[in-house]
Design an enzyme around this catalytic site. Structure first.
Site: not given
Length: 384
Positions: A367-369, A248
């Site tokens: 993306y990535e959370g 993140r």
């Protein structure tokens, strides 16, 4: 925290900025339109040491700090987010996870060439395979299975939205070994793309970061040696969550760069475009937009630096990385929209770049959370 960059960090920042201008800017519109993977750009990043920036030199990395990584990601993302996301995945999701949790044999065999970004002169990068058709934000609902067959696992299932899906040589794959154990039954595996039983799906035709290669990956009775499992049995979900926390920081830095690139274009345009007898930078409506853009970008940058600082100093950076990611991504979306507005009709055409930056910005909220997942992480931390 010292807000002054030291000499090495400034050198890395300048090297990344020069690379973005000289290597990424030429052809960036064509690569976006035609979905052309930036192979040469990524290979040159590898030659600069930017594909394994934080990996120890013992394993082929550059041994840099996370602040330097943030600076490099920001500068490259100002010009070409499709290239920077390839760099982010390899650094944050692949190399970091292997260095932190891989065995010595795994590091020697896989981490060293991945950190160098090349092997025998050809591109050698990795991909992180967690998301599935029915397991996006709910990562515990893994349907991909890895059946323990004694000295190997039998891997079956489908992963989707995989960045570097076709260009990667190595996959880090999360799979369910024991469904009865829930998240404690998930394992992480190192899988080579050329092994029998692996099929790479068609390249996704995306809104933004179109030059990066995003694919579904299918596994049909793929034999994975026991020694390719990362960590103890059942460690896979924790491995994924710990790795994503660092990832993140990379995506927050990418969002920061996208916002910064759009702001710089809008600022330059406001000094050239005339309306009602003067440059539009002299109109208060434009001045206030620019002031808000600059302020939000600086706030996002400080959040990225804080998360990177905590990571470099061995502190828990989970909360900071989520804060940086949600704020920087939403800043990128807002700033790019305002930059396009400042450009007026010219902002709506590809020649002026801001429409591409706006399209690229959106994925940083997903993306990535997703932003929603980040708010779950943040709220849980502050309510403890």
């Amino acid at each position: 925290m010292d807000f002054n960059l030291h000499e090495e960090q400034r050198m890395i920042q300048k090297a990344a900025s020069d690379f973005a201008q000289q290597e990424c800017l030429p052809g960036v519109i064509e690569r976006d339109e035609k979905m052309l993977f930036p192979r040469q750009q990524v290979l040159k990043l590898a030659q600069l040491g930017f594909m394994g920036m934080m990996v120890h030199p013992n394993y082929g990395g550059a041994g840099m700090d996370t602040i330097s990584y943030v600076l490099a990601m920001e500068e490259i993302s100002k010009i070409d987010a499709s290239t920077s996301v390839c760099m982010s995945v390899n650094n944050s999701l692949v190399c970091w996870g292997l260095e932190a949790y891989g065995s010595e044999q795994q590091k020697q065999q896989y981490l060293t060439p991945l950190a160098q970004g090349q092997k025998n002169g050809d591109l050698y990068i990795g991909a992180f395979l967690l998301s599935e058709p029915e397991a996006g934000s709910d990562a515990t609902s893994q349907q991909t299975t890895a059946k323990d067959m004694g000295d190997y696992y039998l891997l079956n299932g489908t992963k989707n939205w995989i960045t570097n899906g076709s260009s990667a040589s190595v996959y880090l794959v999360m799979a369910q070994t024991d469904a009865a154990k829930g998240s404690h039954g998930i394992n992480a595996f190192i899988v080579e793309k050329n092994w029998p039983g692996i099929t790479v799906g068609a390249k996704e035709n995306k809104l933004g970061i179109r030059a990066s290669d995003t694919h579904s990956i299918m596994f049909a009775d793929v034999r994975v040696p026991k020694e390719n499992r990362i960590g103890e049995d059942g460690f896979g979900f924790k491995f994924a969550m710990h790795t994503l926390a660092g990832g993140r920081i990379g995506i927050a830095s990418q969002a920061l760069g996208i916002a910064g690139g759009a702001y710089q274009l809008a600022l330059a345009y406001s000094k050239q475009r005339r309306a009602f007898g003067k440059e539009i930078m002299h109109h208060q409506a434009i001045q206030f937009k620019l002031a808000d853009m600059a302020t939000r970008i600086e706030a996002a940058r400080l959040l990225c630096f804080k998360a990177a600082y905590e990571k470099d100093n061995g502190q828990d950076y989970t909360l900071s990385s989520s804060m940086a990611k949600v704020f920087a991504s939403e800043t990128a979306m807002w700033v790019t929209t305002e930059a396009l507005q400042i450009h007026g009709g010219y902002g709506y055409v590809k020649e002026y770049h801001v429409e591409r930056l706006m399209r690229d910005a959106k994925i940083t909220q997903i993306y990535e959370g997703t932003s929603e997942v980040q708010r779950i992480v943040i709220s849980r931390a502050i309510l403890k």
